[in-house]
Design a protein around this motif. Structure first.
Motif, PDB file in Angstrom:
ATOM      1  N   ASN A  22       0.814  -1.218   0.000  1.00  0.00           N
ATOM      2  CA  ASN A  22       0.000   0.000   0.000  1.00  0.00           C
ATOM      3  C   ASN A  22       0.846   1.267   0.000  1.00  0.00           C
ATOM      4  O   ASN A  22       0.352   2.344  -0.338  1.00  0.00           O
ATOM      5  N   VAL A  23       2.107   1.162   0.416  1.00  0.00           N
ATOM      6  CA  VAL A  23       2.971   2.336   0.542  1.00  0.00           C
ATOM      7  C   VAL A  23       4.070   2.347  -0.509  1.00  0.00           C
ATOM      8  O   VAL A  23       4.369   3.375  -1.118  1.00  0.00           O
ATOM      9  N   ILE A  24       4.673   1.211  -0.732  1.00  0.00           N
ATOM     10  CA  ILE A  24       5.799   1.110  -1.658  1.00  0.00           C
ATOM     11  C   ILE A  24       5.303   0.562  -2.996  1.00  0.00           C
ATOM     12  O   ILE A  24       4.561  -0.426  -3.043  1.00  0.00           O
ATOM     13  N   LYS A  25       5.733   1.203  -4.062  1.00  0.00           N
ATOM     14  CA  LYS A  25       5.263   0.852  -5.396  1.00  0.00           C
ATOM     15  C   LYS A  25       6.405   0.302  -6.246  1.00  0.00           C
ATOM     16  O   LYS A  25       7.584   0.439  -5.903  1.00  0.00           O
ATOM     17  N   LYS A  26       6.022  -0.320  -7.364  1.00  0.00           N
ATOM     18  CA  LYS A  26       6.965  -0.729  -8.401  1.00  0.00           C
ATOM     19  C   LYS A  26       6.657   0.054  -9.669  1.00  0.00           C
ATOM     20  O   LYS A  26       5.616   0.722  -9.771  1.00  0.00           O
ATOM     21  N   ARG A  27       7.541   0.017 -10.643  1.00  0.00           N
ATOM     22  CA  ARG A  27       7.320   0.699 -11.911  1.00  0.00           C
ATOM     23  C   ARG A  27       7.246  -0.325 -13.037  1.00  0.00           C
ATOM     24  O   ARG A  27       8.083  -1.240 -13.109  1.00  0.00           O
ATOM     25  N   VAL A  28       6.262  -0.121 -13.916  1.00  0.00           N
ATOM     26  CA  VAL A  28       6.061  -1.008 -15.062  1.00  0.00           C
ATOM     27  C   VAL A  28       5.948  -0.135 -16.314  1.00  0.00           C
ATOM     28  O   VAL A  28       5.204   0.855 -16.326  1.00  0.00           O
ATOM     29  N   CYS A  29       6.706  -0.504 -17.335  1.00  0.00           N
ATOM     30  CA  CYS A  29       6.653   0.245 -18.593  1.00  0.00           C
ATOM     31  C   CYS A  29       5.289   0.026 -19.253  1.00  0.00           C
ATOM     32  O   CYS A  29       4.880  -1.118 -19.501  1.00  0.00           O
ATOM     33  N   THR A  30       4.612   1.105 -19.522  1.00  0.00           N
ATOM     34  CA  THR A  30       3.257   1.035 -20.095  1.00  0.00           C
ATOM     35  C   THR A  30       3.186   1.541 -21.529  1.00  0.00           C
ATOM     36  O   THR A  30       2.121   1.488 -22.138  1.00  0.00           O
ATOM     37  N   THR A  31       4.290   2.051 -22.029  1.00  0.00           N
ATOM     38  CA  THR A  31       4.301   2.604 -23.396  1.00  0.00           C
ATOM     39  C   THR A  31       5.476   2.009 -24.159  1.00  0.00           C
ATOM     40  O   THR A  31       6.621   2.066 -23.692  1.00  0.00           O
ATOM     41  N   PHE A  32       5.171   1.404 -25.316  1.00  0.00           N
ATOM     42  CA  PHE A  32       6.213   0.791 -26.138  1.00  0.00           C
ATOM     43  C   PHE A  32       6.880   1.854 -27.004  1.00  0.00           C
ATOM     44  O   PHE A  32       6.241   2.483 -27.842  1.00  0.00           O
ATOM     45  N   VAL A  33       8.187   2.055 -26.717  1.00  0.00           N
ATOM     46  CA  VAL A  33       8.998   2.962 -27.528  1.00  0.00           C
ATOM     47  C   VAL A  33      10.007   2.094 -28.268  1.00  0.00           C
ATOM     48  O   VAL A  33      10.887   1.490 -27.643  1.00  0.00           O
ATOM     49  N   GLU A  34       9.857   1.992 -29.566  1.00  0.00           N
ATOM     50  CA  GLU A  34      10.619   1.017 -30.347  1.00  0.00           C
ATOM     51  C   GLU A  34      12.104   1.289 -30.282  1.00  0.00           C
ATOM     52  O   GLU A  34      12.562   2.435 -30.353  1.00  0.00           O
TER      53      GLU A  34
ATOM     54  N   SER B 175      11.474   7.135 -18.145  1.00  0.00           N
ATOM     55  CA  SER B 175      10.799   6.350 -17.113  1.00  0.00           C
ATOM     56  C   SER B 175       9.606   7.073 -16.527  1.00  0.00           C
ATOM     57  O   SER B 175       8.551   6.475 -16.309  1.00  0.00           O
ATOM     58  N   SER B 176       9.763   8.352 -16.251  1.00  0.00           N
ATOM     59  CA  SER B 176       8.678   9.079 -15.602  1.00  0.00           C
ATOM     60  C   SER B 176       7.474   9.246 -16.503  1.00  0.00           C
ATOM     61  O   SER B 176       6.336   9.332 -16.027  1.00  0.00           O
ATOM     62  N   GLN B 177       7.662   9.256 -17.853  1.00  0.00           N
ATOM     63  CA  GLN B 177       6.568   9.474 -18.782  1.00  0.00           C
ATOM     64  C   GLN B 177       5.979   8.179 -19.312  1.00  0.00           C
ATOM     65  O   GLN B 177       4.778   8.096 -19.556  1.00  0.00           O
ATOM     66  N   HIS B 178       6.798   7.168 -19.469  1.00  0.00           N
ATOM     67  CA  HIS B 178       6.355   5.967 -20.158  1.00  0.00           C
ATOM     68  C   HIS B 178       6.229   4.759 -19.234  1.00  0.00           C
ATOM     69  O   HIS B 178       6.155   3.633 -19.706  1.00  0.00           O
ATOM     70  N   SER B 179       6.252   4.983 -17.944  1.00  0.00           N
ATOM     71  CA  SER B 179       6.021   3.895 -16.995  1.00  0.00           C
ATOM     72  C   SER B 179       5.074   4.388 -15.911  1.00  0.00           C
ATOM     73  O   SER B 179       4.974   5.591 -15.655  1.00  0.00           O
ATOM     74  N   SER B 180       4.408   3.448 -15.266  1.00  0.00           N
ATOM     75  CA  SER B 180       3.433   3.774 -14.227  1.00  0.00           C
ATOM     76  C   SER B 180       3.748   2.978 -12.966  1.00  0.00           C
ATOM     77  O   SER B 180       4.386   1.911 -13.021  1.00  0.00           O
ATOM     78  N   GLU B 181       3.259   3.489 -11.846  1.00  0.00           N
ATOM     79  CA  GLU B 181       3.485   2.849 -10.565  1.00  0.00           C
ATOM     80  C   GLU B 181       2.311   1.945 -10.196  1.00  0.00           C
ATOM     81  O   GLU B 181       1.144   2.324 -10.365  1.00  0.00           O
ATOM     82  N   TYR B 182       2.653   0.773  -9.672  1.00  0.00           N
ATOM     83  CA  TYR B 182       1.685  -0.198  -9.166  1.00  0.00           C
ATOM     84  C   TYR B 182       2.194  -0.717  -7.824  1.00  0.00           C
ATOM     85  O   TYR B 182       3.391  -0.620  -7.524  1.00  0.00           O
ATOM     86  N   PRO B 183       1.305  -1.296  -7.008  1.00  0.00           N
ATOM     87  CA  PRO B 183       1.777  -1.864  -5.730  1.00  0.00           C
ATOM     88  C   PRO B 183       2.865  -2.899  -5.967  1.00  0.00           C
ATOM     89  O   PRO B 183       2.773  -3.731  -6.881  1.00  0.00           O
ATOM     90  N   THR B 184       3.881  -2.846  -5.160  1.00  0.00           N
ATOM     91  CA  THR B 184       5.011  -3.760  -5.332  1.00  0.00           C
ATOM     92  C   THR B 184       4.565  -5.197  -5.107  1.00  0.00           C
ATOM     93  O   THR B 184       3.680  -5.492  -4.285  1.00  0.00           O
ATOM     94  N   ASP B 185       5.175  -6.108  -5.830  1.00  0.00           N
ATOM     95  CA  ASP B 185       4.837  -7.525  -5.731  1.00  0.00           C
ATOM     96  C   ASP B 185       6.031  -8.376  -5.333  1.00  0.00           C
ATOM     97  O   ASP B 185       5.995  -9.601  -5.488  1.00  0.00           O
ATOM     98  N   ALA B 186       7.109  -7.748  -4.836  1.00  0.00           N
ATOM     99  CA  ALA B 186       8.303  -8.498  -4.416  1.00  0.00           C
ATOM    100  C   ALA B 186       8.834  -7.866  -3.133  1.00  0.00           C
ATOM    101  O   ALA B 186       9.436  -6.794  -3.170  1.00  0.00           O
ATOM    102  N   PHE B 187       8.587  -8.528  -2.043  1.00  0.00           N
ATOM    103  CA  PHE B 187       9.090  -8.054  -0.747  1.00  0.00           C
ATOM    104  C   PHE B 187       9.037  -9.218   0.236  1.00  0.00           C
ATOM    105  O   PHE B 187       8.377 -10.231  -0.006  1.00  0.00           O
ATOM    106  N   GLY B 188       9.735  -9.049   1.327  1.00  0.00           N
ATOM    107  CA  GLY B 188       9.748 -10.083   2.371  1.00  0.00           C
ATOM    108  C   GLY B 188      11.155 -10.520   2.727  1.00  0.00           C
ATOM    109  O   GLY B 188      12.068  -9.691   2.846  1.00  0.00           O
TER     110      GLY B 188
END
Length: 1235
Positions: A28-40, A77-90
């Motif tokens: 809920n607090v820490i996020k991950k980044r995923v590329c959402t826009t394909f730049v060839e 990164s800031s323009q072509h990726s988005s933040e989602y809840p992190t899925d790797a921790f522990g």
């Protein structure tokens, strides 16, 4: 934090559930980044995005920017990726590693550093750092030089251990990150568990670069995630197994390096604004050091981010040209040359923050010192104002590097003031750094101004909760709270701050609250708890500490005292602003209570009254060791107590050799610093046998024992004078004259090293006489002054009479003689004159015996109730502690029981039996009387020790007696219900077998006597008839007898003899020491007794009763061997004692320096200095060669310019274009010295 460690170590199901529940908030607090826009990516024929992922992993294809005005050619990164809840921790478990789990989290590159810092310190249990070393450069698979590996292994990890540092690297199993991991691994293998916790390695790696990262993905968290390290592949970027935590930075890209650089710089920047200590409670910001090992041009940008750019002035053109030349030389293929030049110049402006370490010229062992010295020197400016260096000083204290402080901060260039050293002194005291305490005291800190009672309370509040003293103080604090709880009103007592009130790690702790300056409340520790603890430890040997300060009296009950303290703490508490009356002594007690050896010894050196202080420390430590449960701590307390006893012995020995009379004064003078106690009283309470064995102490005791008589007087002369008192006026007994004694003392004082030309003297009459005797003697002297010629013989007779009869040895002889007479009378009455009950008895002699015992009871009452100034409970406790007092109580109680029983016909015989047993107890009391004898005294001590061995022997013997007795009775007699005979045959008969009393005619079937009256009829047996011996299995009875005699007579008896031999050989070596210690107690007892022995002692008791209750003269009998010295005499005595202590310490230091180990150490230091000087000379030679090369180059250029100018001049002179107006100049040469 402890819970976290348990989870890591356990790795079980319960620990995993706890970790999962504690870290469920992370997505809920820490996020991950995923590329959402394909730049060839043009180099991949359209199959890959510039982020490194394939086309199928993207939801949209970029054809323009956000306005659709142009084609997107560069992925951001800031323009072509988005933040989602992190899925790797522990937690991460390295497969096959066999070590505790490491924490990890995948986080966005835009994550706020406070969130990550709180996660690490509060939830992962990572200890807050005192220093952060960020290792950069040397990434990839570049080969690391050997000397760099040694520096990391021997220098970096050692610095991290000594300072409690975090080591930040890439965390990957490659390059420098792998070398740091191996260094941490080697340290963990050789260091203790405590040292391992001090070295924290944190890996900050790009998420997209980690191989097998999908094994770490779990939306609910992994507890643990199993991660396999590929040791064979050098191309794979695996996580290193030796790191405690991993921060996997994600910007949405895959396979890119340098993604974590910006986040890592922000993280370091945030940590540099935090405070050291738990929850930021320290007094300094956490320093962050960037350690550059190798790298390309991008490392210039990394270094520029790490440095604080404070300079705004633009560089000169010449400097810029030189920087451009250097950048071209080392980075020839780099584009954007001017950008690199700007970075280099920005770094150059902060060159005072940079230190260069050359591993080929300096040893790896010196790296930790170079590292810490660089931090201290980083912000150093050319100034003599000490306030600019306080932060550096706090760093040196935090790292416990007094060598750096001496070389960099206390080298004479800085003028330190009290206010500059105040906070650092507090840190050094709390964290047990005596070398810094010594350094501050020698460089401007005044301990009198520093130590207020509020600071002293703060020091006690800072005790570690793992110490025994903390537990004891908290127990007394809870008692005071328990008293205040039923009576307090709402809000009357301030509550302690809860965990939620502490400053959150998310906030910058820029203004921490020092434990010395916190607002105090009645719920916190106060000096009352300290005073109570010291009183419980010291007993009544001294008055309570700090009672006057708290407006309390010694006679005040505990309940009233606690109630008064609660009211006092609710007020202004003005005493806290006062300065400590005895600061060094207060710190000495504080250090001793914590069992801090080095610091306690230093405070002892600084405090006055060295002998008494060392004995007090010995007393405190030995009492605490009895309460300590941990064996190691208990042994260390006993060792430190023995060390202080040896120090007291050595200092007094030096004093005794310097001046005998002053050393005697030292033993009996009252000390205001230590609650009006004396050295003899403290040594007795501390059980300091080694100190009592000193010849000086024994000489004083002998003088007191003999009083005004010469010690060479024979005992038979005293006995003769005891029965013929007129002989004391003859020359049979020699007396010391007071005038001659005073003259001899003055003469002796002039011959020794005295202060101010005279010595502190006392007469033994000051010690030998009781207060009643002092009053009468003073009145006698006054009468002599008023009428010096009136009855001079009468005054001599009275004085000589008192000098004989009031000497302790005379009192002892009188008691011994009268006690023998008492035992003779007792024996005569038991054997010949024990009359029947009334009205026929008791006889006249028996009535005299009863009166005699009554006087003994009166004397015991006087010793128990009228010989102390403490409470009744403490008087009784002190009285019962003595073994011989218990013997007296037993003897008198048995006598009272026997006397009462013999008065009645029905209990007459029982009373007679009790009287007979009581005679044995009274006779055994003689052992204590003969303890004064030089030959018998040590043997009595050996007998006491052997009695303990007998109890252990009786335990083993009782086992065999019961085993054999029951079996023997069962085999010989099939049925015998008589209890008295069963007891005799089961216990008494086997015991007598040991001494050879074996009734064969009752045990062996072949030797049974014929005609014995016995029966096998059960009815007759139950009526009391003797049963017949059973002959069945009689052979077994004989075998058991043989085994029993073999074990008891041979094995156990020889075991007892061996135990006796061991005890004798062990005690015999120290029996003289034990005897000298017990001799003091006997001298003390007879010194305080009235001169008359029982039964005449009743007259002395009546005399004391009249003085106490009619004349109201207070009793000071408890103050035995006490001399009160104040003012100038006390100051001279303390100064003289301090001089002797300094002589002892100087001699000890000289002996330490002369040891081979110390010589080798000094030689090693000198060799290191020479090697460093050689390295400096080499660097100077290299610089000289460089300068010489530059001079040669400039000379060649100068010659070229000269030849060119000559050619120009020659050409112009041959031309007609310009006509000279004056002749050409000529070269002027200076005349040589030879000419």
């Amino acid at each position: 934090m402890k819970a976290t460690e348990k989870e890591h170590e356990g790795g079980g199901r319960m620990g995993s559930r706890t970790s999962e529940r504690d870290q469920s908030w992370i997505p809920n607090v820490i996020k991950k980044r995923v590329c959402t826009t394909f730049v060839e990516d043009s180099s991949s024929n359209g199959s890959l995005c510039q982020c490194g992922s394939g086309r199928d992993t993207h939801s949209s294809i970029a054809t323009g920017d956000c306005f659709g005005a142009a084609i997107v050619t560069q992925w951001n990164s800031s323009q072509h990726s988005s933040e989602y809840p992190t899925d790797a921790f522990g937690e991460m478990e390295f497969t096959g590693a066999g070590r505790k789990h490491s924490n990890f989290v995948r986080l966005s590159c835009d994550t706020l550093p406070p969130v990550v810092y709180q996660l690490m310190t509060s939830h992962w249990g990572v200890r807050s750092p005192n220093l952060v070393v960020s290792v950069v450069g040397g990434g990839g698979n570049e080969k690391v030089k050997t000397w760099v590996r040694e520096v990391l292994r021997q220098g970096l990890v050692r610095a991290a251990q000594s300072t409690g540092a975090w080591i930040l690297t890439g965390g990957l199993r490659e390059g420098i990150g792998r070398c740091v991991g191996e260094a941490v691994r080697d340290h963990s293998a050789a260091a203790s568990s405590l040292s391992q916790k001090k070295v924290i390695a944190v890996g900050v790696a790009p998420w997209g670069l980690v191989s097998d990262r999908q094994k770490l993905v779990n939306e609910q968290g992994s507890f643990p995630a199993r991660y396999y390290v590929q040791n064979t592949s050098w191309d794979s970027c695996c996580l290193d197994i030796n790191y405690q935590a991993f921060l996997l930075v994600d910007d949405g890209s895959v396979g890119r390096r340098g993604v974590e650089t910006a986040f890592r710089a922000k993280m370091e920047e945030y940590i540099s604004h935090q405070r050291t200590g738990l929850c930021g409670s320290g007094s300094i910001d956490i320093p962050v050091l960037c350690m550059l090992i190798a790298g390309e041009g991008n490392m210039l940008e990394r270094m520029d981010l790490s440095l604080k750019n404070e300079g705004n002035q633009s560089p000169s053109a010449e400097l810029r040209d030189r920087a451009r030349e250097r950048v071209k030389r080392y980075f020839p293929a780099k584009a954007e040359l001017e950008k690199l030049v700007d970075r280099a110049l920005s770094i150059y402006q902060n060159r005072d923050l940079i230190t260069v370490f050359n591993g080929e010229q300096e040893s790896p062992d010196d790296f930790d010192t170079v590292l810490l010295r660089a931090l201290v020197r980083a912000n150093k400016r050319v100034s003599s104002n000490a306030s600019e260096y306080t932060e550096e000083l706090k760093l040196a204290v935090a790292w416990n590097r007094v060598d750096i402080a001496k070389s960099e901060l206390f080298n004479g260039d800085i003028q330190w003031k009290y206010k500059d050293l105040e906070d650092s002194m507090t840190d050094a005291l709390i964290n047990d750094k005596p070398q810094f305490v010594r350094l501050f005291n020698e460089n401007g800190l005044n301990i009198v101004d520093y130590l207020t009672y509020q600071r002293l309370e703060g020091l006690y509040c800072s005790l570690s909760d793992s110490t025994l003293t903390y537990a004891l103080l908290q127990r007394r604090l809870s008692e005071r709270h328990g008293l205040a709880a039923p009576h307090k009103e709402a809000g009357s007592l301030a509550t302690l701050p809860s965990a939620m009130d502490l400053e959150s790690p998310l906030k910058s702790s820029t203004s921490p609250v020092s434990p010395m300056s916190k607002p105090t409340s009645p719920k916190e520790l106060s000096l009352y708890e300290v005073s109570r603890l010291l009183w419980d430890i010291m007993g009544d040997v001294c008055q309570p500490f700090y009672y006057t300060l708290l407006e309390l009296d010694q006679s005040t009950s505990t309940w009233r005292a606690m109630k008064h303290v609660n009211r006092l703490l609710l007020g202004e508490c003005s005493y806290r602003k006062q300065h400590c009356q005895y600061p060094w002594a207060s710190l000495f007690i504080w250090a001793v209570l914590q069992n801090r050896s080095e610091m306690a010894v230093y405070f002892w050196e600084m405090a006055g009254e060295s002998v008494l202080g060392a004995l007090a420390a010995c007393k405190i430590l030995r009492e605490l060791s009895k309460l300590e449960s941990e064996t190691e701590t208990k042994l260390s307390m006993k060792e430190l107590a023995q060390k202080f006893e040896n120090l007291a012995h050595d200092v007094f020995s030096e004093c005794y050799q310097s001046n005998e009379s002053r050393s005697f004064t030292l033993l009996i003078r009252q000390s205001p610093m230590w609650g009006e106690a004396t050295c003899l009283q403290m040594a007795t309470a501390a059980d300091a046998r080694h100190f009592f064995s000193h010849d000086g102490v024994q000489s004083l005791l002998s003088q007191i024992w003999w009083g005004a008589m010469e010690r060479s007087t024979d005992v038979w002369k005293l006995v003769l004078a005891f029965f013929l008192p007129p002989l004391i006026y003859t020359k049979l007994i020699s007396f010391r004259e007071r005038e001659d004694e005073g003259k001899s003392h003055v003469h002796h004082g002039r011959d020794t090293d005295s202060l101010d030309g005279d010595a502190t003297l006392f007469s033994f009459s000051d010690v030998n006489q009781t207060p009643e005797q002092d009053e009468e003697y003073a009145a006698l002297k006054d009468s002599q002054k008023e009428a010096p010629s009136f009855h001079p013989k009468r005054s001599f007779i009275l004085m000589r009479w008192r000098e004989f009869w009031f000497a302790p040895i005379t009192s002892f002889l009188g008691n011994v003689l009268m006690y023998f007479l008492f035992l003779s009378l007792f024996a005569y009455i038991l054997l010949l004159d024990f009359k029947p009950p009334p009205p026929h008895g008791p006889s006249t002699l028996e009535s005299i015996l009863y009166f005699w015992v009554f006087t003994l009871v009166c004397e015991e009452f006087r010793q128990s109730f009228f010989m102390a100034s403490t409470t009744l409970y403490q008087r009784m406790k002190l009285y019962i502690q003595d073994m011989w007092n218990k013997c007296d109580i037993t003897a008198l109680s048995l006598f009272a029981l026997g006397m009462c029983c013999r008065m009645f016909p029905w209990s007459y015989e029982f009373g007679r039996a009790v009287m007979a047993v009581d005679f044995m107890v009274f006779t055994l009391r003689l052992i204590h009387i003969f303890a004064i004898h030089k030959q018998l005294g040590p043997k009595i001590i050996i007998v006491e020790k052997m009695m303990k061995d007998i109890f252990f022997f009786l335990f083993f013997l009782a086992v065999w007696i019961v085993a054999y007795g029951v079996a023997n009775q069962a085999l010989l007699y099939s049925y015998d219900p008589r209890p008295n005979w069963i007891f005799r045959r089961v216990f008494y008969r086997p015991y007598m077998h040991i001494y050879g009393h074996i009734p064969i005619h009752e045990m062996d079937a072949d030797k049974l006597e014929e005609g014995m009256k016995c029966t096998n009829n059960l009815t007759l047996i139950e009526d009391g008839a003797e049963p017949c011996t059973s002959t069945y299995a009689n052979w077994l009875v004989v075998i058991l007898l043989v085994i029993y005699l073999l074990v008891t007579n041979i094995l156990l008896v020889n075991l007892l003899i061996a135990m006796f031999s061991h005890t004798f050989s062990k005690v015999q070596e120290h029996s003289d020491t034990y005897w000298k210690f017990q001799r003091y107690n006997l001298i003390l007892e007879y010194h305080s007794r009235p001169c008359l022995a029982p039964p005449f002692i009743i007259l002395s008791h009546l005399h004391l009763l009249i003085k106490r209750h009619i004349r109201k003269i207070p009793s000071t009998k408890i103050k035995h061997f006490v001399l009160e010295i104040r003012g100038r005499e006390a100051s001279r005595l303390n100064t003289w004692e301090a001089i002797q202590k300094e002589n002892i310490l100087t001699a000890q230091n000289k002996r330490e320096r002369e040891k081979d180990s110390e010589r080798l150490k000094r030689t090693s230091v000198k060799v290191d200095i020479v090697l460093k000087q050689i390295a400096d000379i080499r660097s100077w030679m290299a610089e000289i060669r460089e300068h010489e090369h530059r001079v040669k180059t400039e000379r060649a250029e100068l010659e070229y310019c000269t030849s060119a100018l000559s050619w120009v001049v020659e050409t112009l002179s041959q031309s007609n274009l310009i006509k000279p107006t004056r002749p050409p100049p000529t070269l002027r040469t200076e005349p040589s010295i030879s000419s």
